[in-house]
Scaffold this active site. Structure first.
Site, PDB file in Angstrom:
ATOM      1  CG  HIS A   1      -6.332   1.737  -1.697  1.00  0.00           C
ATOM      2  ND1 HIS A   1      -6.561   1.340  -0.760  1.00  0.00           N
ATOM      3  CD2 HIS A   1      -4.913   1.903  -1.991  1.00  0.00           C
ATOM      4  CE1 HIS A   1      -5.062   0.159  -0.986  1.00  0.00           C
ATOM      5  NE2 HIS A   1      -5.036   0.431  -2.133  1.00  0.00           N
TER       6      HIS A   1
ATOM      7  CD  GLN B   1      -0.509   7.664  -2.980  1.00  0.00           C
ATOM      8  OE1 GLN B   1      -0.387   7.943  -3.685  1.00  0.00           O
ATOM      9  NE2 GLN B   1      -0.985   6.337  -2.578  1.00  0.00           N
TER      10      GLN B   1
ATOM     11  CG  ASP C   1      -6.625   6.865   2.257  1.00  0.00           C
ATOM     12  OD1 ASP C   1      -5.626   7.256   2.900  1.00  0.00           O
ATOM     13  OD2 ASP C   1      -6.647   6.227   1.775  1.00  0.00           O
TER      14      ASP C   1
ATOM     15  CE  LYS D   1       0.278   3.721  -0.006  1.00  0.00           C
ATOM     16  NZ  LYS D   1       0.656   3.126  -1.834  1.00  0.00           N
TER      17      LYS D   1
ATOM     18  CB  CYS E   1      -5.459  -1.342  -3.745  1.00  0.00           C
ATOM     19  SG  CYS E   1      -4.688  -2.107  -3.620  1.00  0.00           S
TER      20      CYS E   1
END
Length: 401
Positions: free
Chosen positions: A120, A200, A197, A223, A359
């Site tokens: 991303h 998600q 990261d 999220k 993104c």
């Protein structure tokens, strides 16, 4: 196959959207919020908002307690032990920039930062710009045909000049869990720092970061069924100690005169100014809600929905899935149809999906695509949502093909 969601009623916006004729299938961008979060925000604002860590009065003490309670809840969700390893930011992007500026001093010209081809923009651009500022080499790990970071190629590309590895846990485009165990081990063997990261991945159950063994882990509240404007940075104590302060102001300062200052260590030393107090308290309420659920039931529901989504997409002529999505989302293109045209027709039928580059412009370019449609699911979605999506998709394809 009927897949009702027993938690649907806990999210009032889902019913409101349905009354507006909308089917929400964009949870990977931002999730809808449980009533427990809404109640917590209302209580905070209606019963006395106050700044944290700075006041002796009761409202300030209560706000500080609730704020710090959330720090503890996050540490439990991530299984990291000490809550002093949790830094609150104003978003995941803010956390990545904190790292890129806070670690800048550890790099020398020609050192290497390793990322992957699927990152991303939030986990690409801060490192890209750091490399440009410091004369570093940015190394991009390639992907396999199934959309996973290529571990064998990584073994050749992660080397003695690697100072940092920054990779995603779960791709926001390809929907696949990445081979972090192998990648992090390769980086550790070279003495490199590691950044994950988790924007998600963190959504799908509590994480065990002690077992994962990364130096830093980043995610965003919005999220994880929490408020927007809040990010979380986990750092091991030793890793946090290498960070230099990057924003300056109230709260983070220990002592100062007009000409010099000393600063607090993490976490407060990296929370300059007034933090997103209500948002942090709201995140705590969302975590309380998630912890009240049966994680196996949630995982089973998400897996069933995802299987139905994949099978339905693959059953339609001309549909091509990107990668091998395993959970919660699927990105796809249709032969001969522009993603924007398809998204327009879905939108007209009240289907809220994401279209474009997500993104991740370099990733889409590497796939030879201008964009794609992404369908992403939350625990509140059910089989009726998928049925409405597929009916709308069929009507759109009939017009466009």
């Amino acid at each position: 196959m009927l897949l009702p969601s027993p938690w649907r009623a806990d999210f009032p916006a889902i019913a409101a959207l349905q009354r507006q004729g909308q089917t929400y299938l964009d949870s990977a961008a931002t999730a809808q919020k449980p009533q427990a979060l809404i109640d917590a925000l209302t209580h905070y604002y209606a019963n006395g908002a106050a700044n944290v860590h700075r006041a002796q009065h009761l409202p300030g003490a209560l706000a500080t307690q609730a704020f710090e309670d959330t720090r503890h809840k996050v540490s439990q969700w991530l299984n990291v032990g000490s809550s002093g390893q949790i830094v609150f930011t104003h978003g995941a992007t803010s956390a990545f920039n904190l790292l890129a500026y806070g670690l800048e001093h550890v790099f020398e010209p020609d050192d290497e930062i390793v990322i992957s081809a699927l990152e991303h923009h939030a986990n690409l651009l801060p490192w890209q710009q750091l490399a440009l500022r410091r004369g570093l080499k940015l190394v991009v790990l390639p992907l396999t045909e199934t959309g996973l970071i290529d571990v064998e190629a990584a073994a050749c590309l992660i080397g003695p000049r690697t100072r940092l590895l920054a990779v995603s846990q779960l791709s926001n485009v390809l929907g696949a869990w990445q081979p972090l165990t192998e990648l992090l081990a390769q980086a550790r063997a070279q003495g490199a720092m590691t950044v994950v990261d988790g924007a998600q991945g963190v959504v799908h159950g509590g994480q065990d970061l002690q077992a994962l063994g990364c130096d830093f882990y980043v995610f965003s509240s919005h999220k994880l069924y929490g408020p927007d404007g809040v990010g979380v940075l986990y750092g091991r104590h030793q890793a946090l100690a290498t960070l230099r302060h990057w924003q300056f102001g109230g709260e983070m300062v220990l002592q100062t005169n007009y000409y010099e200052a000393t600063f607090r260590p993490a976490p407060l030393g990296f929370e300059a100014g007034t933090p997103p107090i209500a948002g942090v308290i709201g995140l705590g309420a969302s975590l309380d809600y998630l912890n009240s659920l049966d994680p196996l039931a949630v995982a089973k529901h998400e897996a069933g929905l995802h299987q139905a989504l994949r099978e339905g997409l693959l059953a339609r002529e001309g549909v091509q899935l990107l990668g091998s999505p395993e959970l919660a989302l699927a990105s796809f293109v249709v032969d001969g149809i522009h993603n924007a045209d398809l998204a327009h027709l879905l939108t007209e039928q009240g289907i809220a999906v994401r279209a474009g580059h997500h993104c991740a412009i370099p990733l889409l370019k590497s796939l030879g695509l201008a964009g794609a449609i992404r369908v992403s699911l939350g625990m509140y979605n059910d089989s009726d949502d998928l049925e409405r999506f597929f009916n709308a998709l069929d009507q759109a394809l009939e017009l466009l093909q």
